[in-house]
Enzyme design. Structure first.
Site, PDB file in Angstrom:
ATOM      1  N   GLU A 235      65.166  68.134  -7.419  1.00 56.37           N
ATOM      2  CA  GLU A 235      64.317  69.098  -8.111  1.00 56.37           C
ATOM      3  C   GLU A 235      64.689  70.528  -7.752  1.00 56.37           C
ATOM      4  O   GLU A 235      64.596  71.435  -8.575  1.00 56.37           O
ATOM      5  CB  GLU A 235      62.848  68.816  -7.805  1.00 56.37           C
ATOM      6  CG  GLU A 235      62.287  67.576  -8.518  1.00 56.37           C
ATOM      7  CD  GLU A 235      62.781  66.253  -7.958  1.00 56.37           C
ATOM      8  OE1 GLU A 235      63.316  66.235  -6.824  1.00 56.37           O
ATOM      9  OE2 GLU A 235      62.651  65.231  -8.649  1.00 56.37           O
TER      10      GLU A 235
ATOM     11  N   HIS B 178      51.908  59.861  -9.329  1.00 55.83           N
ATOM     12  CA  HIS B 178      52.215  60.056 -10.750  1.00 55.83           C
ATOM     13  C   HIS B 178      51.008  60.622 -11.481  1.00 55.83           C
ATOM     14  O   HIS B 178      50.898  60.498 -12.697  1.00 55.83           O
ATOM     15  CB  HIS B 178      52.623  58.743 -11.426  1.00 55.83           C
ATOM     16  CG  HIS B 178      53.860  58.133 -10.874  1.00 55.83           C
ATOM     17  ND1 HIS B 178      53.863  57.365  -9.737  1.00 55.83           N
ATOM     18  CD2 HIS B 178      55.153  58.174 -11.307  1.00 55.83           C
ATOM     19  CE1 HIS B 178      55.093  56.945  -9.492  1.00 55.83           C
ATOM     20  NE2 HIS B 178      55.896  57.431 -10.416  1.00 55.83           N
TER      21      HIS B 178
END
Ligand SMILES: Cc1ncc(C[n+]2csc(CCOP(=O)(O)OP(=O)(O)O)c2C)c(N)n1
Lengths: 337, 411
Positions: free
Chosen positions: A60, A129
């Site tokens: 990321e 999530h």
């Protein structure tokens, strides 16, 4: 006018911008060949080629850091973080670099970078999530933070974000990717394709960042909310039979202070609703803004309805989520005074 | 008694009170290593990544294939290079003093490392972009950046192009190929790769250059940048300035059980070279080679510049607390200014007298600029930049909440 899901609307926004501006590029994990795990970028690599839409390593910090370098050079990267929960390896790049490059260089460099990420719960994603990290970004000067609640807004806001000269955190409520949500997990899922808010015009249009949307007009109380919770609020208001005004903030940084203040002055009552955890959440900030500007117009203490101060539990999502019942209780409490 | 495994902790060869010891250093003869093909691959770079490329021998004579690679170099260009390094050192000396006098908050010098940035800059073209750390000020000095802007930045006064927003030495000079320096170590390494990718994607012929210290190679973003450069192969040069110390932490802590930082790149498939960073001619030769490689589209390359941080880490640091006091003097690869000076004297292109004269001229120039800049305000005699500047450039357009805060400030 076609009816689209939010995913289709987002894809359409990227398609429009890829076609319009050769500086726009997309990348992220699985974004290229496969079209992203939520398929938001499906078909775009095929249409625009690998130099415009490509896959990245699972890093990321690279996705954001490379985007910063490209944006500083004049490109307009629109990158995807697979889930908002995975943005933290890039947090340093976002908060210390992207957000500051314009200011610290006295405008010699800038960072027109969009960082898209699915946010929130409602899909049984468990702790990693389902998070809603918006407050961790709204605290950072130099960022803009956006969250749409409808396909129409998703497209218009994403186009505006790509055109924005500053970095934008673009949070996509994944529970709304395919249709609205009324806060009742047992109710049959509605599709945007059969819903008026699924109307999405073709071609280019932009919704200015920093402007809220009145989702439902009302006189009795103002509910300030965004994302999935807009529809929870709507269901609760109907159930409670109270003439509430629902404001979909859409832009979380900067907030539309004028719209917030106008509505609270009109109704004299206010509830702030979000899915993120309560303590130090965005609701605290919004309430402080309302207090500062509207204290003498308030008839009752402001209520806040939020997710609990606990990690998002996999099997207990419906207990975590602030559903209609909790909003109804807040409506009763705020109307009692 | 149960047996158990032991950890390994890196230690420098000598601590304060002990005799400096560089005996473990392997220093190959100047000229020993060949000039590789521009398209050399990582697996063919093992020797270049583990040894040390040197051009000047101990007398100051340029020898070997890398010297031949520089044979068209005019003496005037070398004299200019010497001047850049001398200017950098004189500025460092003056600014460290000004910091001690309380005129500025903080300063970072690059004494002993001047050859690297000053030499590197000479091989760049307009439009190439460096992503420097606080210790590559030499790129600006050798790039002709106006001294009053450079020095104005330290004083955060009206001469400061950044309006007091950054710590001294964290410059930003887009027109001089100098990206805005971050106080967070390592982040810029990834930006360099992104910038290089954008150059390739938009058909620009320029290159990007990342800079990082040996200690900061331990940061996530060092590895992130190498991985990204390895994945996409953009026109980027990734420099590691190995000056042996990360504040008080010995370089062996970041290097771990690796042999060199250059060798670390080979695992990413990125070719790498290791250079005597105190040899101005080696800097020129290798930079010329590396920029040619990258411009020709052969992909990323990493260069480890082997040097020694002579000065304190910053004006806030006291290195005598963690390393032998005279360690710098014992450093076997010499002083970059002295070495280039000797080389030029040896070839009759310079003299002790000219050197003394040049020093006096540069000092006079720096003092003149410093005085002019100081007149616009120092920490002792502040002439502050208007506070409203805080709110400028947070965003391209000022949002309502910031406008309200500016009003609250009363400006
Ligand atoms: C992310 C981060 N961690 C820590 C620091 C504090 N810090 C500033 S300089 C420095 C040492 C850096 O050493 P090195 O990379 O070898 O570069 P050098 O100073 O030797 O040129 C440290 C730890 C920082 N600026 N940023």
């Amino acid at each position: 006018m076609p009816h689209l899901t939010m995913i289709e609307a987002l894809r359409d926004a990227m398609d429009v911008m890829l076609a319009r501006d050769p500086q726009v590029i997309l990348f992220g994990e699985d974004v290229g060949y496969f079209g992203g795990v939520f398929r938001c970028t499906s078909g775009l690599q095929k249409k625009y080629g690998e130099e415009r839409v490509f896959d990245t390593p699972i890093n990321e910090s690279a996705i954001v850091g490379l985007g910063i370098g490209m944006a500083a050079q004049g490109m307009k990267p629109c990158v995807e973080i697979q889930f908002a929960d995975y943005v933290f390896p890039a947090y340093d790049q976002i908060t210390q670099e992207a957000a500051r490059i314009r200011h610290r260089s006295n405008e010699q460099f800038s960072c027109p970078l969009v960082i898209r990420m699915p946010t929130g719960g409602g899909i049984f994603g468990g702790q990693t999530h389902s998070q809603s990290p918006e407050a961790l970004f709204t605290h950072v000067a130099g960022l803009k933070v956006v969250q749409p609640a409808t396909p129409y807004d998703a497209k218009g806001l994403l186009i505006a974000s790509i055109e924005c000269p500053d970095p934008v955190i673009f949070l996509e409520p994944k529970r709304l990717y395919n249709g609205p949500f009324n806060g009742d997990h047992k109710a049959p899922a509605q599709s945007w394709k059969t819903h008026a808010l699924g109307d999405v015009p073709e071609g280019h249009y932009a919704i200015p960042l920093g402007k809220a949307r009145i989702h439902r007009e009302g006189e009795a109380v103002t509910i300030l909310t965004y994302g999935t919770m807009v529809f929870v609020a709507e269901a609760a208001v109907e159930k409670a039979g109270i003439d509430a005004e629902i404001i979909d903030l859409r832009s979380l940084l900067p907030l539309d202070l004028e719209a917030i203040e106008a509505s609270v002055r009109k109704t004299g009552r206010c509830i702030v609703l979000h899915e993120a955890t309560k303590t130090s959440g965005l609701a605290g900030e919004i309430i402080a803004c309302v207090q500062e500007a509207c204290f003498y117009h308030l008839e009752a203490p402001i209520q806040r309805v939020t997710g609990w101060d606990a990690p998002y539990p996999h099997a207990l999502e419906w207990d975590y989520f602030p559903g209609q019942d909790r909003v109804c209780r807040a409506l009763e409490a705020v109307m009692e005074v | 008694m149960s047996s158990h495994t032991k950890l390994s902790f890196a230690h420098p060869p000598a601590r304060p009170g002990e005799t400096p010891d560089f005996s473990a250093l392997e220093i190959p003869a100047a000229g020993a290593l060949p000039v590789p093909r521009l398209d050399i691959a990582a697996q063919d770079c093992v020797e270049h990544a583990n040894s040390l490329i040197r051009v000047m021998d101990d007398r100051g004579e340029a020898v070997g294939p890398w010297a031949d690679y520089l044979s068209d170099m005019e003496p005037e260009a070398l004299r200019e290079g010497l001047r850049h390094m001398m200017t950098s050192r004189i500025i460092d000396m003056r600014m460290m003093n000004a910091q001690r006098q309380g005129k500025m908050s903080f300063y970072i010098q690059s004494v002993g490392e001047e050859a690297i940035a000053c030499g590197f800059q000479r091989c760049l073209k307009p439009g190439d972009m460096n992503f420097p750390t606080y210790r590559q000020q030499g790129l600006l000095i050798a790039g002709g950046y106006p001294l009053e802007k450079l020095i104005g930045q330290f004083y955060s006064n009206a001469y400061d192009p950044l309006q007091g927003r950054q710590l001294p030495t964290l410059h930003s000079a887009r027109d001089y190929g100098y990206f805005t320096v971050s106080g967070n170590l390592g982040t810029q390494y990834v930006h360099a790769v992104g910038w290089a990718m954008a150059n390739a994607l938009t058909g620009k012929d320029n290159i990007a250059i990342g800079w990082i210290g040996d200690g900061s190679t331990a940061s996530n973003d060092f590895h992130t940048a190498l991985l990204s450069a390895s994945s996409y192969w953009p026109p980027v040069i990734l420099n590691v300035v190995n000056n042996q110390w990360a504040i008080s932490t010995y370089t062996g802590v970041a290097r771990g059980h690796g042999r060199t930082y250059a060798a670390r790149a080979l695992g990413y498939g990125i070719p790498a070279l290791r250079i005597d960073g105190n040899d101005y001619l080696a800097v020129l030769a290798v930079t010329r080679w590396a920029t040619e490689r990258v411009r020709a589209g052969h992909g990323a390359i990493l260069i480890e510049w082997y040097t020694y941080r002579v000065g304190a880490h910053s004006s806030s640091d006291d290195p005598s607390a963690y390393r032998p006091k005279d360690e710098a003097k014992a450093w076997p690869l010499g002083d970059p200014i002295e070495r280039l000076k000797q080389h030029l004297i040896l070839s009759d292109e310079w003299s002790e007298a000219r050197h003394v004269q040049a020093e006096a001229e540069i000092l006079a120039e720096v003092i003149e600029v410093q005085k002019r800049v100081e007149a616009a305000g120092t920490m002792i005699d502040p002439k502050p930049i208007p506070g409203a500047s805080i709110f400028k450039g947070v965003y391209a357009d000022m949002p309502e909440h910031i406008r309200r805060q500016r009003q609250e400030m009363g400006v």
